[in-house]
Write a protein that holds these residues in place. Structure first.
Motif, PDB file in Angstrom:
ATOM      1  N   PRO A  94      22.051  12.523  45.199  1.00 16.89           N
ATOM      2  CA  PRO A  94      23.391  13.116  45.138  1.00 16.89           C
ATOM      3  C   PRO A  94      23.335  14.636  45.232  1.00 16.89           C
ATOM      4  CG  PRO A  94      22.719  12.279  42.985  1.00 16.89           C
ATOM      5  CD  PRO A  94      21.720  11.785  43.972  1.00 16.89           C
ATOM      6  N   SER A  95      24.377  15.212  45.804  1.00 14.11           N
ATOM      7  CA  SER A  95      24.489  16.666  46.014  1.00 14.11           C
ATOM      8  C   SER A  95      23.392  17.206  46.927  1.00 14.11           C
ATOM      9  CB  SER A  95      24.474  17.423  44.677  1.00 14.11           C
ATOM     10  OG  SER A  95      25.580  17.076  43.884  1.00 14.11           O
ATOM     11  N   GLN A  96      22.782  16.333  47.704  1.00 14.20           N
ATOM     12  CA  GLN A  96      21.724  16.781  48.600  1.00 14.20           C
ATOM     13  C   GLN A  96      22.298  17.632  49.729  1.00 14.20           C
ATOM     14  OE1 GLN A  96      18.773  17.702  48.692  1.00 14.20           O
ATOM     15  NE2 GLN A  96      17.567  15.809  48.837  1.00 14.20           N
ATOM     16  N   GLN A  97      21.558  18.656  50.094  1.00 12.21           N
ATOM     17  CA  GLN A  97      21.908  19.559  51.177  1.00 12.21           C
ATOM     18  C   GLN A  97      20.793  19.521  52.223  1.00 12.21           C
ATOM     19  OE1 GLN A  97      24.960  22.068  51.281  1.00 12.21           O
ATOM     20  NE2 GLN A  97      25.393  20.055  50.417  1.00 12.21           N
ATOM     21  N   PRO A  98      21.029  20.063  53.421  1.00  7.02           N
ATOM     22  CA  PRO A  98      19.985  19.980  54.449  1.00  7.02           C
ATOM     23  C   PRO A  98      18.662  20.594  54.025  1.00  7.02           C
ATOM     24  CG  PRO A  98      21.770  21.464  55.108  1.00  7.02           C
ATOM     25  CD  PRO A  98      22.259  20.685  53.936  1.00  7.02           C
ATOM     26  N   GLU A  99      18.699  21.651  53.195  1.00  4.28           N
ATOM     27  CA  GLU A  99      17.434  22.234  52.748  1.00  4.28           C
ATOM     28  C   GLU A  99      16.650  21.264  51.868  1.00  4.28           C
ATOM     29  OE1 GLU A  99      20.714  24.630  50.488  1.00  4.28           O
ATOM     30  OE2 GLU A  99      20.450  23.613  52.421  1.00  4.28           O
ATOM     31  N   GLY A 100      17.353  20.479  51.055  1.00  4.27           N
ATOM     32  CA  GLY A 100      16.675  19.467  50.251  1.00  4.27           C
ATOM     33  C   GLY A 100      16.120  18.348  51.105  1.00  4.27           C
ATOM     34  N   ILE A 101      16.871  17.967  52.136  1.00  5.78           N
ATOM     35  CA  ILE A 101      16.390  16.948  53.072  1.00  5.78           C
ATOM     36  C   ILE A 101      15.165  17.461  53.818  1.00  5.78           C
ATOM     37  CG2 ILE A 101      17.001  15.629  55.140  1.00  5.78           C
ATOM     38  CD1 ILE A 101      19.894  15.598  54.098  1.00  5.78           C
ATOM     39  N   LEU A 102      15.165  18.757  54.146  1.00  4.41           N
ATOM     40  CA  LEU A 102      14.011  19.349  54.820  1.00  4.41           C
ATOM     41  C   LEU A 102      12.787  19.346  53.902  1.00  4.41           C
ATOM     42  CD1 LEU A 102      12.719  20.780  57.203  1.00  4.41           C
ATOM     43  CD2 LEU A 102      13.708  22.940  56.376  1.00  4.41           C
ATOM     44  N   PRO A 140       2.539   7.258  58.269  1.00  5.08           N
ATOM     45  CA  PRO A 140       2.014   7.175  59.638  1.00  5.08           C
ATOM     46  C   PRO A 140       2.714   6.133  60.510  1.00  5.08           C
ATOM     47  CG  PRO A 140       0.500   6.152  58.086  1.00  5.08           C
ATOM     48  CD  PRO A 140       1.534   6.862  57.264  1.00  5.08           C
ATOM     49  N   LYS A 141       3.353   5.126  59.896  1.00  2.00           N
ATOM     50  CA  LYS A 141       4.006   4.075  60.672  1.00  2.00           C
ATOM     51  C   LYS A 141       5.512   4.294  60.833  1.00  2.00           C
ATOM     52  CE  LYS A 141       0.640   0.505  59.453  1.00  2.00           C
ATOM     53  NZ  LYS A 141       0.455  -0.866  58.911  1.00  2.00           N
ATOM     54  N   LEU A 142       5.993   5.435  60.368  1.00  2.49           N
ATOM     55  CA  LEU A 142       7.426   5.712  60.428  1.00  2.49           C
ATOM     56  C   LEU A 142       7.908   5.769  61.874  1.00  2.49           C
ATOM     57  CD1 LEU A 142       9.888   6.424  58.598  1.00  2.49           C
ATOM     58  CD2 LEU A 142       9.397   8.822  59.120  1.00  2.49           C
ATOM     59  N   ARG A 143       9.045   5.115  62.134  1.00  6.43           N
ATOM     60  CA  ARG A 143       9.577   5.127  63.494  1.00  6.43           C
ATOM     61  C   ARG A 143      11.038   5.553  63.580  1.00  6.43           C
ATOM     62  NH1 ARG A 143       9.017  -1.399  64.078  1.00  6.43           N
ATOM     63  NH2 ARG A 143      11.119  -2.031  63.409  1.00  6.43           N
ATOM     64  N   LYS A 144      11.746   5.599  62.426  1.00 12.28           N
ATOM     65  CA  LYS A 144      13.154   6.008  62.492  1.00 12.28           C
ATOM     66  C   LYS A 144      13.613   6.588  61.151  1.00 12.28           C
ATOM     67  CE  LYS A 144      15.882   3.409  64.891  1.00 12.28           C
ATOM     68  NZ  LYS A 144      16.730   2.282  65.320  1.00 12.28           N
ATOM     69  N   VAL A 145      14.487   7.608  61.260  1.00  7.75           N
ATOM     70  CA  VAL A 145      15.109   8.226  60.092  1.00  7.75           C
ATOM     71  C   VAL A 145      16.619   8.066  60.202  1.00  7.75           C
ATOM     72  CG1 VAL A 145      15.546  10.386  58.866  1.00  7.75           C
ATOM     73  CG2 VAL A 145      13.268   9.912  59.758  1.00  7.75           C
ATOM     74  N   TYR A 146      17.238   7.595  59.126  1.00 12.09           N
ATOM     75  CA  TYR A 146      18.689   7.575  59.017  1.00 12.09           C
ATOM     76  C   TYR A 146      19.110   8.658  58.021  1.00 12.09           C
ATOM     77  CZ  TYR A 146      19.095   2.967  61.305  1.00 12.09           C
ATOM     78  OH  TYR A 146      19.070   1.932  62.203  1.00 12.09           O
ATOM     79  N   VAL A 147      20.135   9.434  58.374  1.00 10.05           N
ATOM     80  CA  VAL A 147      20.596  10.496  57.479  1.00 10.05           C
ATOM     81  C   VAL A 147      22.087  10.714  57.686  1.00 10.05           C
ATOM     82  CG1 VAL A 147      20.008  12.288  59.173  1.00 10.05           C
ATOM     83  CG2 VAL A 147      20.159  12.890  56.744  1.00 10.05           C
ATOM     84  N   ASN A 148      22.815  11.000  56.597  1.00 15.46           N
ATOM     85  CA  ASN A 148      24.246  11.261  56.757  1.00 15.46           C
ATOM     86  C   ASN A 148      24.525  12.756  56.768  1.00 15.46           C
ATOM     87  OD1 ASN A 148      23.821  11.221  53.769  1.00 15.46           O
ATOM     88  ND2 ASN A 148      26.020  11.622  53.723  1.00 15.46           N
ATOM     89  N   LEU A 149      25.462  13.139  57.655  1.00 21.21           N
ATOM     90  CA  LEU A 149      25.842  14.531  57.842  1.00 21.21           C
ATOM     91  C   LEU A 149      27.356  14.609  57.808  1.00 21.21           C
ATOM     92  CD1 LEU A 149      24.301  16.882  60.548  1.00 21.21           C
ATOM     93  CD2 LEU A 149      26.746  16.918  60.045  1.00 21.21           C
ATOM     94  N   SER A 150      27.887  15.580  57.053  1.00 18.78           N
ATOM     95  CA  SER A 150      29.331  15.694  56.887  1.00 18.78           C
ATOM     96  C   SER A 150      29.694  17.144  56.581  1.00 18.78           C
ATOM     97  CB  SER A 150      29.811  14.785  55.746  1.00 18.78           C
ATOM     98  OG  SER A 150      29.508  15.373  54.493  1.00 18.78           O
ATOM     99  N   PRO A 151      30.996  17.460  56.500  1.00 22.61           N
ATOM    100  CA  PRO A 151      31.383  18.824  56.132  1.00 22.61           C
ATOM    101  C   PRO A 151      30.826  19.271  54.768  1.00 22.61           C
ATOM    102  CG  PRO A 151      33.265  17.706  57.092  1.00 22.61           C
ATOM    103  CD  PRO A 151      32.177  16.670  56.936  1.00 22.61           C
ATOM    104  N   LEU A 152      30.485  18.344  53.903  1.00 24.35           N
ATOM    105  CA  LEU A 152      29.923  18.722  52.603  1.00 24.35           C
ATOM    106  C   LEU A 152      28.549  19.365  52.722  1.00 24.35           C
ATOM    107  CD1 LEU A 152      30.814  15.842  50.096  1.00 24.35           C
ATOM    108  CD2 LEU A 152      31.535  18.235  49.986  1.00 24.35           C
ATOM    109  N   ASN A 153      27.813  19.061  53.796  1.00 26.25           N
ATOM    110  CA  ASN A 153      26.485  19.659  53.925  1.00 26.25           C
ATOM    111  C   ASN A 153      26.330  20.515  55.184  1.00 26.25           C
ATOM    112  OD1 ASN A 153      26.089  17.511  55.849  1.00 26.25           O
ATOM    113  ND2 ASN A 153      25.332  16.203  54.191  1.00 26.25           N
TER     114      ASN A 153
END
Length: 347
Positions: free
Chosen positions: A83-91, A102-115
């Motif tokens: 909660p309250s995550q911002q792009p810098e925290g996601i980074l 090493p086996k990662l193939r996809k990232v899901y992330v939500n983006l909105s006016p809040l961030n």
């Protein structure tokens, strides 16, 4: 000798704080409890899908949904929103995880006016990072993270102080319990929420209908949303925009596909956002990242308009409840199923 005793005393105080600060977390507000408990998440290094974002993901989409739409088991999903995550925290989280999966193939992330704008959530995220975030080499040396969290030596010193003496990270929560009657009256609910969040971390990787303690909270249509109160979200925070682009670049350079989601807010909030043009910045980012990378690398799925009249699907102004989560899952499934399976062809 006095200096030696002084240092030894500080050492004992630090040890005491580290052993006991967990006792005070159930008295903290919801977001602090979640960040504290999120540190118990186990990182499955075999994970193929990573989910990042804020409480809209926490409340709106479960890890089991991502497993189903990707045709994987739940163990293949690393669910990491806060909660309250911002792009810098996601980074920060991305930089910590990128070499562990090493086996990662996809990232899901939500983006909105809040961030994408400078607002109260931006400041809340900064304090949550100081209180509960990891101080890693990447968080210090990466220029964008450093610009967000450590603009000067004082900021870095404060983070180190909290790491050594964690009570300082709880001071804002605990101080309010002394002078704020509303916080005092909320203690019983806070302790219940702590238990529900802890259960969600143990059983569902932190997926939890926001503020739910057994019931399914429902937003009432008559609840007020002051006209143009989303105007603060219309401003562009240049650092956020830069970090979102950096995130897309970071993952795609590792041959990881990125799916941006725009999860709906409550009807009155969405209509107010439309009136204040608060979607402009996030729309600009969506347009930029899809133009910079081909559709096989980056995709955007926008669901802002799906619940413009359904108040019963929201727990509050910004979070879906269980009914809303169930309905959104059906909508998401039809939109994402073909994308998910076309993305995995040839792998």
């Amino acid at each position: 000798m006095k200096i030696r005793y002084f240092i030894f005393t500080l050492f004992l105080i630090s040890i005491f704080m580290h052993l006991t600060w967990g006792w005070f977390i159930p008295y903290c507000e919801t977001t602090s409890s979640y960040w504290y408990l999120s540190k118990t998440r186990k990182i499955n290094k075999e994970a193929k899908i990573l989910v990042l974002g804020d409480s809209q993901i926490v409340s709106g989409i479960s890890p089991d949904f991502f497993a189903e739409v990707e045709g994987l088991s739940s163990e293949d999903i690393l669910y990491f929103p806060k909660p309250s995550q911002q792009p810098e925290g996601i980074l920060v989280d991305s930089l910590e995880l990128i070499h562990q999966l090493p086996k990662l193939r996809k990232v899901y992330v939500n983006l909105s006016p809040l961030n994408t704008s400078k607002n109260s959530v931006t400041d809340a995220n900064r304090q949550l990072f100081y209180s509960f975030g990891n101080l890693t080499k990447e968080s210090i040396i990466h220029p964008l993270v450093r610009k967000a969290y450590f603009t000067n030596l004082t900021d870095l010193s404060w983070k180190i102080v909290i790491l050594v003496f964690p009570y300082f990270g709880l001071s804002s929560n605990l101080n309010r319990l002394v002078y704020d009657p509303a916080a005092q009256a909320d203690v019983t609910r806070r302790k219940q929420e702590f238990l529900y969040i802890r259960e969600s971390m143990e059983q569902r990787q932190g997926s939890w209908v926001w503020k739910s303690i057994g019931e399914d909270p429902s937003l009432q249509e008559e609840e007020e949303f002051p006209d143009k109160s989303s105007l603060v979200l219309a401003g562009k925070r240049e650092l956020s925009v830069t970090i979102w682009r950096e995130l897309a670049k970071l993952w795609t350079e590792k041959k990881v596909k990125v799916v941006f989601l725009r999860i709906p807010f409550s009807p009155k909030m969405e209509k107010d956002i439309l009136q204040t043009n608060a979607n402009v910045v996030s729309d600009e980012i969506f347009k930029t990242v899809t133009a910079d990378f081909n559709k096989e690398q980056v995709a955007v799925f926008d669901f802002r308009s799906v619940f413009l009249d359904q108040y019963q699907y929201f727990a509050d102004l910004t979070h879906l409840n269980q009914k809303g989560r169930d309905v959104l899952s059906l909508i998401l499934k039809s939109a994402l199923f073909d994308h998910a399976h076309s993305s995995t062809q040839g792998m």
